[in-house]
Design a protein around this motif. Structure first.
Motif, mmCIF file in Angstrom:
data_model
loop_
_atom_site.group_PDB
_atom_site.id
_atom_site.type_symbol
_atom_site.label_atom_id
_atom_site.label_comp_id
_atom_site.label_asym_id
_atom_site.label_seq_id
_atom_site.Cartn_x
_atom_site.Cartn_y
_atom_site.Cartn_z
ATOM 1 N N VAL A 72 0.865 -1.186 0.000
ATOM 2 C CA VAL A 72 0.000 0.000 0.000
ATOM 3 C C VAL A 72 0.901 1.236 0.000
ATOM 4 O O VAL A 72 1.742 1.407 0.873
ATOM 5 N N GLU B 167 5.242 -2.696 -9.145
ATOM 6 C CA GLU B 167 4.642 -1.383 -9.454
ATOM 7 C C GLU B 167 4.882 -0.397 -8.312
ATOM 8 O O GLU B 167 5.137 0.786 -8.537
ATOM 9 N N GLN C 256 6.751 3.099 -8.467
ATOM 10 C CA GLN C 256 6.104 4.332 -8.007
ATOM 11 C C GLN C 256 7.038 5.122 -7.072
ATOM 12 O O GLN C 256 7.173 6.333 -7.196
ATOM 13 N N SER D 164 1.243 5.476 -0.374
ATOM 14 C CA SER D 164 0.571 6.778 -0.326
ATOM 15 C C SER D 164 0.884 7.528 -1.611
ATOM 16 O O SER D 164 2.061 7.655 -1.977
ATOM 17 N N ILE D 165 -0.158 8.013 -2.290
ATOM 18 C CA ILE D 165 0.097 8.723 -3.552
ATOM 19 C C ILE D 165 -0.207 10.216 -3.439
ATOM 20 O O ILE D 165 -0.201 10.941 -4.416
ATOM 21 N N ILE E 15 -4.598 9.846 -0.001
ATOM 22 C CA ILE E 15 -5.025 8.603 -0.644
ATOM 23 C C ILE E 15 -3.840 7.621 -0.704
ATOM 24 O O ILE E 15 -2.718 8.010 -1.007
ATOM 25 N N ALA E 16 -4.150 6.367 -0.396
ATOM 26 C CA ALA E 16 -3.143 5.311 -0.533
ATOM 27 C C ALA E 16 -3.752 4.197 -1.373
ATOM 28 O O ALA E 16 -4.950 3.933 -1.271
ATOM 29 N N VAL E 17 -2.930 3.576 -2.215
ATOM 30 C CA VAL E 17 -3.462 2.504 -3.064
ATOM 31 C C VAL E 17 -2.602 1.257 -2.936
ATOM 32 O O VAL E 17 -1.405 1.329 -2.687
ATOM 33 N N GLU E 18 -3.288 0.124 -3.116
ATOM 34 C CA GLU E 18 -2.574 -1.140 -3.088
ATOM 35 C C GLU E 18 -1.997 -1.397 -4.473
ATOM 36 O O GLU E 18 -2.720 -1.329 -5.465
ATOM 37 N N LEU E 19 -0.695 -1.648 -4.518
ATOM 38 C CA LEU E 19 -0.049 -1.897 -5.814
ATOM 39 C C LEU E 19 0.732 -3.202 -5.751
ATOM 40 O O LEU E 19 1.265 -3.560 -4.688
ATOM 41 N N PRO E 20 0.838 -3.906 -6.871
ATOM 42 C CA PRO E 20 1.712 -5.075 -6.889
ATOM 43 C C PRO E 20 3.144 -4.639 -6.559
ATOM 44 O O PRO E 20 3.513 -3.498 -6.852
#
Lengths: 152, 52
Positions: free
Chosen positions: A81, A96, A100, A83-84, A88-93
Protein backbone atom coordinates in the motif's frame (compact mmCIF):
# COMPACT_ATOMS: atom_id res chain seq x y z
CA UNK A 1 21.26 66.05 -0.52
CA UNK A 2 23.63 63.82 -2.52
CA UNK A 3 24.85 62.21 0.71
CA UNK A 4 21.29 61.31 1.66
CA UNK A 5 20.67 59.84 -1.77
CA UNK A 6 23.89 57.81 -1.49
CA UNK A 7 22.90 56.56 1.95
CA UNK A 8 19.49 55.56 0.65
CA UNK A 9 21.08 53.70 -2.25
CA UNK A 10 23.46 51.89 0.09
CA UNK A 11 20.56 50.93 2.41
CA UNK A 12 18.60 49.70 -0.57
CA UNK A 13 21.50 47.58 -1.85
CA UNK A 14 22.10 46.11 1.61
CA UNK A 15 18.40 45.31 1.98
CA UNK A 16 18.38 43.54 -1.39
CA UNK A 17 21.47 41.59 -0.40
CA UNK A 18 19.90 40.48 2.90
CA UNK A 19 16.73 39.41 1.13
CA UNK A 20 18.68 37.31 -1.37
CA UNK A 21 20.73 35.70 1.40
CA UNK A 22 17.46 34.81 3.19
CA UNK A 23 16.15 33.23 -0.03
CA UNK A 24 19.37 31.20 -0.38
CA UNK A 25 18.97 30.01 3.19
CA UNK A 26 15.34 28.97 2.54
CA UNK A 27 16.42 27.06 -0.58
CA UNK A 28 19.19 25.36 1.37
CA UNK A 29 16.63 24.15 3.96
CA UNK A 30 14.32 22.88 1.21
CA UNK A 31 17.18 21.04 -0.49
CA UNK A 32 18.17 19.43 2.82
CA UNK A 33 14.54 18.28 3.31
CA UNK A 34 14.51 16.80 -0.20
CA UNK A 35 17.75 14.94 0.56
CA UNK A 36 16.12 13.42 3.66
CA UNK A 37 13.04 12.49 1.61
CA UNK A 38 15.09 10.79 -1.12
CA UNK A 39 17.11 8.92 1.47
CA UNK A 40 13.87 7.76 3.17
CA UNK A 41 12.43 6.59 -0.17
CA UNK A 42 15.61 4.62 -0.90
CA UNK A 43 15.46 3.10 2.58
CA UNK A 44 11.82 2.13 1.95
CA UNK A 45 12.77 0.34 -1.28
CA UNK A 46 15.54 -1.57 0.53
CA UNK A 47 13.19 -2.52 3.41
CA UNK A 48 10.47 -3.70 1.03
CA UNK A 49 12.95 -5.80 -0.95
CA UNK A 50 14.34 -7.32 2.26
CA UNK A 51 10.81 -8.14 3.50
CA UNK A 52 9.97 -9.76 0.19
CA UNK A 53 13.14 -11.84 0.36
CA UNK A 54 12.26 -12.98 3.88
CA UNK A 55 8.88 -14.12 2.58
CA UNK A 56 5.44 -14.69 4.09
CA UNK A 57 5.09 -16.24 7.55
CA UNK A 58 8.08 -14.47 9.05
CA UNK A 59 7.61 -13.04 12.52
CA UNK A 60 8.06 -9.25 12.65
CA UNK A 61 7.72 -6.65 15.36
CA UNK A 62 5.14 -3.98 14.75
CA UNK A 63 5.92 -0.64 16.39
CA UNK A 64 3.15 0.71 18.64
CA UNK A 65 4.12 4.26 19.46
CA UNK A 66 7.75 5.09 20.19
CA UNK A 67 8.45 2.58 22.93
CA UNK A 68 6.45 -0.62 22.35
CA UNK A 69 6.34 -3.35 19.73
CA UNK A 70 4.00 -6.27 19.23
CA UNK A 71 4.69 -9.42 17.32
CA UNK A 72 2.97 -10.00 13.97
CA UNK A 73 3.25 -12.45 11.12
CA UNK A 74 4.21 -11.22 7.72
CA UNK A 75 1.53 -12.23 5.27
CA UNK A 76 1.69 -10.99 1.74
CA UNK A 77 4.53 -8.84 0.49
CA UNK A 78 3.36 -9.11 -3.09
CA UNK A 79 1.00 -6.22 -2.53
CA UNK A 80 2.14 -2.94 -1.06
CA UNK A 81 0.00 0.00 0.00
CA UNK A 82 1.59 3.23 -1.22
CA UNK A 83 0.57 6.78 -0.33
CA UNK A 84 0.10 8.72 -3.55
CA UNK A 85 -0.74 12.08 -1.96
CA UNK A 86 -3.87 14.04 -1.00
CA UNK A 87 -4.62 11.52 1.76
CA UNK A 88 -5.02 8.60 -0.64
CA UNK A 89 -3.14 5.31 -0.53
CA UNK A 90 -3.46 2.50 -3.06
CA UNK A 91 -2.57 -1.14 -3.09
CA UNK A 92 -0.05 -1.90 -5.81
CA UNK A 93 1.71 -5.08 -6.89
CA UNK A 94 5.27 -5.19 -5.48
CA UNK A 95 7.09 -4.18 -8.69
CA UNK A 96 4.64 -1.38 -9.45
CA UNK A 97 5.01 -0.08 -5.92
CA UNK A 98 8.80 0.00 -6.25
CA UNK A 99 8.45 1.80 -9.61
CA UNK A 100 6.10 4.33 -8.01
CA UNK A 101 8.63 5.07 -5.25
CA UNK A 102 11.40 5.36 -7.84
CA UNK A 103 9.24 7.84 -9.76
CA UNK A 104 8.89 9.90 -6.57
CA UNK A 105 12.68 9.82 -6.18
CA UNK A 106 13.15 11.06 -9.76
CA UNK A 107 10.61 13.86 -9.17
CA UNK A 108 12.29 14.87 -5.91
CA UNK A 109 15.72 14.90 -7.57
CA UNK A 110 14.39 17.00 -10.48
CA UNK A 111 12.97 19.49 -7.99
CA UNK A 112 16.30 19.46 -6.11
CA UNK A 113 18.14 20.29 -9.34
CA UNK A 114 15.77 23.17 -10.08
CA UNK A 115 16.28 24.52 -6.56
CA UNK A 116 20.05 24.22 -6.94
CA UNK A 117 19.92 26.14 -10.22
CA UNK A 118 17.85 28.83 -8.52
CA UNK A 119 20.45 28.96 -5.74
CA UNK A 120 23.31 29.40 -8.23
CA UNK A 121 21.42 32.30 -9.83
CA UNK A 122 20.91 33.86 -6.41
CA UNK A 123 24.63 33.49 -5.63
CA UNK A 124 25.39 35.34 -8.87
CA UNK A 125 23.05 38.11 -7.72
CA UNK A 126 24.85 38.21 -4.36
CA UNK A 127 28.16 38.62 -6.19
CA UNK A 128 26.68 41.37 -8.37
CA UNK A 129 25.21 43.25 -5.41
CA UNK A 130 28.38 42.86 -3.34
CA UNK A 131 30.32 44.38 -6.22
CA UNK A 132 27.88 47.29 -6.41
CA UNK A 133 28.14 47.81 -2.66
CA UNK A 134 31.95 47.77 -2.85
CA UNK A 135 31.95 50.25 -5.74
CA UNK A 136 29.53 52.46 -3.91
CA UNK A 137 31.68 52.28 -0.78
CA UNK A 138 34.80 53.22 -2.75
CA UNK A 139 33.00 56.11 -4.43
CA UNK A 140 31.85 57.41 -1.04
CA UNK A 141 35.35 57.08 0.41
CA UNK A 142 36.79 58.93 -2.61
CA UNK A 143 34.24 61.67 -2.18
CA UNK A 144 35.12 61.97 1.50
CA UNK A 145 38.87 62.26 0.80
CA UNK A 146 38.20 64.91 -1.86
CA UNK A 147 36.15 66.97 0.60
CA UNK A 148 38.88 66.66 3.27
CA UNK A 149 41.51 67.90 0.75
CA UNK A 150 39.40 70.89 -0.16
CA UNK A 151 38.91 71.81 3.51
CA UNK A 152 42.71 71.77 4.10
CA UNK B 1 1.04 23.13 -6.41
CA UNK B 2 -1.34 21.37 -3.99
CA UNK B 3 -4.14 21.69 -6.54
CA UNK B 4 -1.94 20.15 -9.21
CA UNK B 5 -1.12 17.30 -6.84
CA UNK B 6 -4.85 16.50 -6.33
CA UNK B 7 -5.30 16.48 -10.09
CA UNK B 8 -2.38 14.08 -10.49
CA UNK B 9 -3.83 11.76 -7.82
CA UNK B 10 -7.24 11.81 -9.57
CA UNK B 11 -5.54 10.88 -12.85
CA UNK B 12 -3.60 8.13 -11.12
CA UNK B 13 -6.77 6.68 -9.60
CA UNK B 14 -8.65 6.85 -12.88
CA UNK B 15 -5.89 4.84 -14.54
CA UNK B 16 -5.78 2.29 -11.70
CA UNK B 17 -7.06 -1.16 -12.78
CA UNK B 18 -10.22 -2.43 -11.10
CA UNK B 19 -9.88 -4.56 -7.99
CA UNK B 20 -7.03 -2.61 -6.42
CA UNK B 21 -7.64 -1.60 -2.84
CA UNK B 22 -7.76 2.11 -2.12
CA UNK B 23 -7.42 3.68 1.32
CA UNK B 24 -8.23 7.09 2.69
CA UNK B 25 -5.93 8.53 5.30
CA UNK B 26 -8.04 9.83 8.19
CA UNK B 27 -5.69 10.90 10.94
CA UNK B 28 -4.03 7.74 12.22
CA UNK B 29 -6.60 5.55 10.47
CA UNK B 30 -6.58 4.20 6.96
CA UNK B 31 -10.07 3.45 5.75
CA UNK B 32 -10.69 1.26 2.73
CA UNK B 33 -12.86 3.06 0.17
CA UNK B 34 -14.10 2.38 -3.33
CA UNK B 35 -12.56 4.17 -6.31
CA UNK B 36 -15.70 6.31 -6.65
CA UNK B 37 -15.55 7.31 -2.98
CA UNK B 38 -11.87 8.23 -3.29
CA UNK B 39 -12.52 10.28 -6.46
CA UNK B 40 -15.46 12.01 -4.79
CA UNK B 41 -13.26 12.88 -1.80
CA UNK B 42 -10.53 14.27 -4.06
CA UNK B 43 -12.95 16.33 -6.17
CA UNK B 44 -14.43 17.85 -3.02
CA UNK B 45 -10.92 18.60 -1.79
CA UNK B 46 -10.07 20.22 -5.13
CA UNK B 47 -13.19 22.40 -4.98
CA UNK B 48 -12.33 23.49 -1.44
CA UNK B 49 -8.78 24.35 -2.52
CA UNK B 50 -10.15 26.45 -5.40
CA UNK B 51 -12.50 28.28 -3.01
CA UNK B 52 -9.58 29.05 -0.68
Amino acid sequence: MAVKRDERKMTDLTRQLRSIIAQIEALRVEIAQLDILVSEYRQTITTLRNLKDLGAGKEVLLPVGRIAQVGAKLEDVDKIVISIGSGIAVELPFDEAIKQIEKEIVAALALREALERAMVELYEKVEELSQKIREHGHAEAGEGEKNEGEEK
Amino acid sequence: MKEKRSKEVIEFLERLPEGRRIYLNLGALMVEVSKEEALEFLRKQEEEEKRE
